[in-house]
Scaffold this motif. Structure first.
Motif, PDB file in Angstrom:
ATOM      1  N   ALA A  25       0.815  -1.216   0.000  1.00 52.03           N
ATOM      2  CA  ALA A  25       0.000   0.000   0.000  1.00 52.03           C
ATOM      3  C   ALA A  25       0.849   1.266   0.000  1.00 52.03           C
ATOM      4  CB  ALA A  25      -0.927  -0.008   1.215  1.00 52.03           C
ATOM      5  N   GLU A  26       2.061   1.192   0.521  1.00 53.55           N
ATOM      6  CA  GLU A  26       2.938   2.371   0.539  1.00 53.55           C
ATOM      7  C   GLU A  26       3.204   2.923  -0.861  1.00 53.55           C
ATOM      8  OE1 GLU A  26       4.267   0.060   4.265  1.00 53.55           O
ATOM      9  OE2 GLU A  26       3.307  -0.356   2.330  1.00 53.55           O
ATOM     10  N   PHE A  27       3.051   2.068  -1.882  1.00 58.57           N
ATOM     11  CA  PHE A  27       3.321   2.517  -3.251  1.00 58.57           C
ATOM     12  C   PHE A  27       2.062   2.914  -4.012  1.00 58.57           C
ATOM     13  CE2 PHE A  27       7.050  -0.383  -2.508  1.00 58.57           C
ATOM     14  CZ  PHE A  27       7.997   0.620  -2.464  1.00 58.57           C
ATOM     15  N   ASP A  28       0.913   2.812  -3.384  1.00 59.48           N
ATOM     16  CA  ASP A  28      -0.325   3.135  -4.091  1.00 59.48           C
ATOM     17  C   ASP A  28      -0.346   4.561  -4.645  1.00 59.48           C
ATOM     18  OD1 ASP A  28      -1.236   0.580  -3.649  1.00 59.48           O
ATOM     19  OD2 ASP A  28      -2.685   1.126  -2.089  1.00 59.48           O
ATOM     20  N   PRO A  29       0.208   5.552  -3.936  1.00 64.49           N
ATOM     21  CA  PRO A  29       0.118   6.917  -4.469  1.00 64.49           C
ATOM     22  C   PRO A  29       0.957   7.166  -5.725  1.00 64.49           C
ATOM     23  CG  PRO A  29       0.505   6.931  -2.082  1.00 64.49           C
ATOM     24  CD  PRO A  29       0.769   5.547  -2.569  1.00 64.49           C
ATOM     25  N   ASP A  30       2.027   6.397  -5.939  1.00 62.72           N
ATOM     26  CA  ASP A  30       2.959   6.764  -7.023  1.00 62.72           C
ATOM     27  C   ASP A  30       3.637   5.555  -7.663  1.00 62.72           C
ATOM     28  OD1 ASP A  30       4.566   6.063  -4.841  1.00 62.72           O
ATOM     29  OD2 ASP A  30       6.065   7.613  -5.248  1.00 62.72           O
ATOM     30  N   ARG A  31       2.942   4.426  -7.740  1.00 59.77           N
ATOM     31  CA  ARG A  31       3.569   3.203  -8.248  1.00 59.77           C
ATOM     32  C   ARG A  31       4.171   3.371  -9.649  1.00 59.77           C
ATOM     33  NH1 ARG A  31      -0.011   0.235  -6.621  1.00 59.77           N
ATOM     34  NH2 ARG A  31       0.980  -0.550  -4.731  1.00 59.77           N
ATOM     35  N   PRO A  32       3.454   3.930 -10.626  1.00 60.67           N
ATOM     36  CA  PRO A  32       4.079   4.084 -11.952  1.00 60.67           C
ATOM     37  C   PRO A  32       5.346   4.937 -11.912  1.00 60.67           C
ATOM     38  CG  PRO A  32       1.702   4.350 -12.105  1.00 60.67           C
ATOM     39  CD  PRO A  32       2.033   4.334 -10.639  1.00 60.67           C
TER      40      PRO A  32
ATOM     41  N   MET B 122       7.327   5.377  -9.316  1.00 55.18           N
ATOM     42  CA  MET B 122       8.350   4.614  -8.605  1.00 55.18           C
ATOM     43  C   MET B 122       9.030   3.620  -9.545  1.00 55.18           C
ATOM     44  SD  MET B 122       8.622   1.278  -7.250  1.00 55.18           S
ATOM     45  CE  MET B 122       6.940   0.795  -6.870  1.00 55.18           C
ATOM     46  N   LEU B 123       8.238   2.920 -10.374  1.00 58.65           N
ATOM     47  CA  LEU B 123       8.821   1.966 -11.313  1.00 58.65           C
ATOM     48  C   LEU B 123       9.608   2.673 -12.411  1.00 58.65           C
ATOM     49  CD1 LEU B 123       5.884  -0.541 -11.319  1.00 58.65           C
ATOM     50  CD2 LEU B 123       8.263  -1.129 -10.837  1.00 58.65           C
ATOM     51  N   ALA B 124       9.160   3.853 -12.819  1.00 62.04           N
ATOM     52  CA  ALA B 124       9.919   4.635 -13.793  1.00 62.04           C
ATOM     53  C   ALA B 124      11.279   5.037 -13.221  1.00 62.04           C
ATOM     54  CB  ALA B 124       9.127   5.875 -14.211  1.00 62.04           C
ATOM     55  N   ARG B 125      11.309   5.410 -11.944  1.00 64.34           N
ATOM     56  CA  ARG B 125      12.587   5.750 -11.308  1.00 64.34           C
ATOM     57  C   ARG B 125      13.512   4.545 -11.284  1.00 64.34           C
ATOM     58  NH1 ARG B 125       9.097   8.869  -7.993  1.00 64.34           N
ATOM     59  NH2 ARG B 125       8.935   7.234  -6.405  1.00 64.34           N
ATOM     60  N   ALA B 126      12.953   3.361 -11.028  1.00 65.17           N
ATOM     61  CA  ALA B 126      13.771   2.151 -11.022  1.00 65.17           C
ATOM     62  C   ALA B 126      14.378   1.913 -12.401  1.00 65.17           C
ATOM     63  CB  ALA B 126      12.931   0.953 -10.586  1.00 65.17           C
ATOM     64  N   ARG B 127      13.568   2.036 -13.454  1.00 66.60           N
ATOM     65  CA  ARG B 127      14.083   1.843 -14.814  1.00 66.60           C
ATOM     66  C   ARG B 127      15.181   2.849 -15.121  1.00 66.60           C
ATOM     67  NH1 ARG B 127       8.547   0.668 -15.828  1.00 66.60           N
ATOM     68  NH2 ARG B 127       8.106   2.855 -16.325  1.00 66.60           N
ATOM     69  N   GLU B 128      14.955   4.106 -14.753  1.00 67.87           N
ATOM     70  CA  GLU B 128      15.956   5.146 -15.001  1.00 67.87           C
ATOM     71  C   GLU B 128      17.250   4.876 -14.249  1.00 67.87           C
ATOM     72  OE1 GLU B 128      13.887   8.664 -13.888  1.00 67.87           O
ATOM     73  OE2 GLU B 128      12.420   8.478 -15.529  1.00 67.87           O
TER      74      GLU B 128
ATOM     75  N   ARG C 155      10.730   5.612   3.220  1.00 73.20           N
ATOM     76  CA  ARG C 155      10.289   4.504   2.382  1.00 73.20           C
ATOM     77  C   ARG C 155      11.400   4.078   1.428  1.00 73.20           C
ATOM     78  NH1 ARG C 155       5.924   5.316  -2.425  1.00 73.20           N
ATOM     79  NH2 ARG C 155       7.830   6.093  -3.416  1.00 73.20           N
ATOM     80  N   ASN C 156      11.670   2.812   1.386  1.00 70.93           N
ATOM     81  CA  ASN C 156      12.655   2.274   0.455  1.00 70.93           C
ATOM     82  C   ASN C 156      11.989   2.014  -0.893  1.00 70.93           C
ATOM     83  OD1 ASN C 156      15.103   1.326  -0.436  1.00 70.93           O
ATOM     84  ND2 ASN C 156      15.037  -0.585   0.719  1.00 70.93           N
ATOM     85  N   GLU C 157      12.774   2.011  -1.976  1.00 76.12           N
ATOM     86  CA  GLU C 157      12.235   1.677  -3.287  1.00 76.12           C
ATOM     87  C   GLU C 157      13.372   1.152  -4.166  1.00 76.12           C
ATOM     88  OE1 GLU C 157      11.771   5.269  -6.164  1.00 76.12           O
ATOM     89  OE2 GLU C 157      10.807   5.848  -4.281  1.00 76.12           O
ATOM     90  N   PRO C 158      13.043   0.448  -5.246  1.00 81.06           N
ATOM     91  CA  PRO C 158      14.087  -0.194  -6.068  1.00 81.06           C
ATOM     92  C   PRO C 158      15.101   0.766  -6.661  1.00 81.06           C
ATOM     93  CG  PRO C 158      11.960  -1.202  -6.508  1.00 81.06           C
ATOM     94  CD  PRO C 158      11.690  -0.014  -5.627  1.00 81.06           C
ATOM     95  N   ALA C 159      14.754   2.027  -6.878  1.00 81.28           N
ATOM     96  CA  ALA C 159      15.714   2.980  -7.432  1.00 81.28           C
ATOM     97  C   ALA C 159      16.928   3.181  -6.522  1.00 81.28           C
ATOM     98  CB  ALA C 159      15.031   4.331  -7.686  1.00 81.28           C
TER      99      ALA C 159
END
Length: 261
Positions: free
Chosen positions: A16-23, A25-31, A218-222
């Motif tokens: 749920a922590e990623f519900d506000p900005d999931r796309p 967040m994943l774009a940041r990971a790709r970048e 919050r941690n994220e893949p980026a």
């Protein structure tokens, strides 16, 4: 970080922590160069969310399992649902499964039952496992000796060198992430520096286990390239070598991953 493509071997992107900005967040990971992300389920109730996420974002690859911290609300029929899900959905592993001897209160016998049954499911399906081993490494190893599976990953490894070597002997890779970035995590950092590089994989466990520079954020893949840079610094090698080796190690541990990096 001047490194190559990376695989995040453990991140809970359906959280749920990623519900506000999931796309985003994943774009940041790709970048950031994180090209593949392994997303383990934690209970029957989120099998569908993990599956839908991985269909929407092809760089995300699912694993399905019942986490030890969720067994209190699991039922035995959930094991049948897990079997059916693995037959129907492409999965890279059975996970996240294992034992947890940290959280109180807990039902150790119930954890053990679901862990053993899921090891049998993984064995019968010919799949590796993604293991939760917090303060429970020896009892996890005991069950792995009883019920051999196709290797996998010991997530968030925080054990002794002897325990690390036993996992490696049984065909497992060891997951290192945000905890390794904390200067006071002396044992984890020493193991990250000295264990064979071919035994290590990188992970974020996003949104959890943030690296030192995020504090309690919050941690994220980026964040994975900076985590990889810490590993490279500890081992006194270049970041590209760490990226190449750890990504290859994930693909060896989880052969169901497509060769995307």
């Amino acid at each position: 970080m001047d490194g190559g493509p990376l695989i995040d071997s453990h991140c809970h992107l359906d959280a749920a922590e990623f519900d506000p900005d999931r796309p985003a967040m994943l774009a940041r990971a790709r970048e950031a160069g994180v090209t593949t992300l392994v997303v383990p389920a934690v209970e029957r109730a989120n099998f569908g969310a993990v599956s839908a996420l991985c269909r929407e974002y092809p760089e995300c690859r699912p694993a399905y399992g019942i986490h030890p911290m969720y067994v209190d609300r699991a039922r035995e029929e959930d094991l049948d649902v897990l079997r059916q899900t693995l037959e129907r959905e492409p999965a890279v592993a059975v996970g996240e499964i294992g034992l947890d001897r940290f959280v109180e209160p807990r039902d150790d016998a119930r954890q053990e039952f679901f862990f053993v049954e899921q090891l049998k499911i993984a064995r019968d399906a010919g799949l590796p496992v993604i293991l939760h081993v917090r303060r429970a490494i020896d009892p996890v190893l005991k069950q792995l000796r009883r019920i051999p599976v196709r290797g996998g990953i010991a997530h968030a490894f925080n054990g002794s060198r002897q325990q690390a070597e036993e996992f490696i002997r049984l065909g497992f890779k060891l997951g290192f992430g945000g905890a390794m970035t904390h200067p006071r995590a002396l044992r984890i950092r020493e193991l990250a520096a000295s264990l064979p590089l071919e035994a290590l994989v990188l992970e974020t466990d996003a949104p959890d286990i943030p690296p030192e520079w995020l504090g309690r954020g919050r941690n994220e893949p980026a964040q994975l390239p900076r985590i990889a840079a810490v590993l490279a610094q500890l081992r006194q090698v270049n970041a590209r070598e760490v990226a190449a080796a750890t990504s290859l190690n994930v693909r060896k541990a989880l052969p169901g991953l497509t060769d995307t990096v």
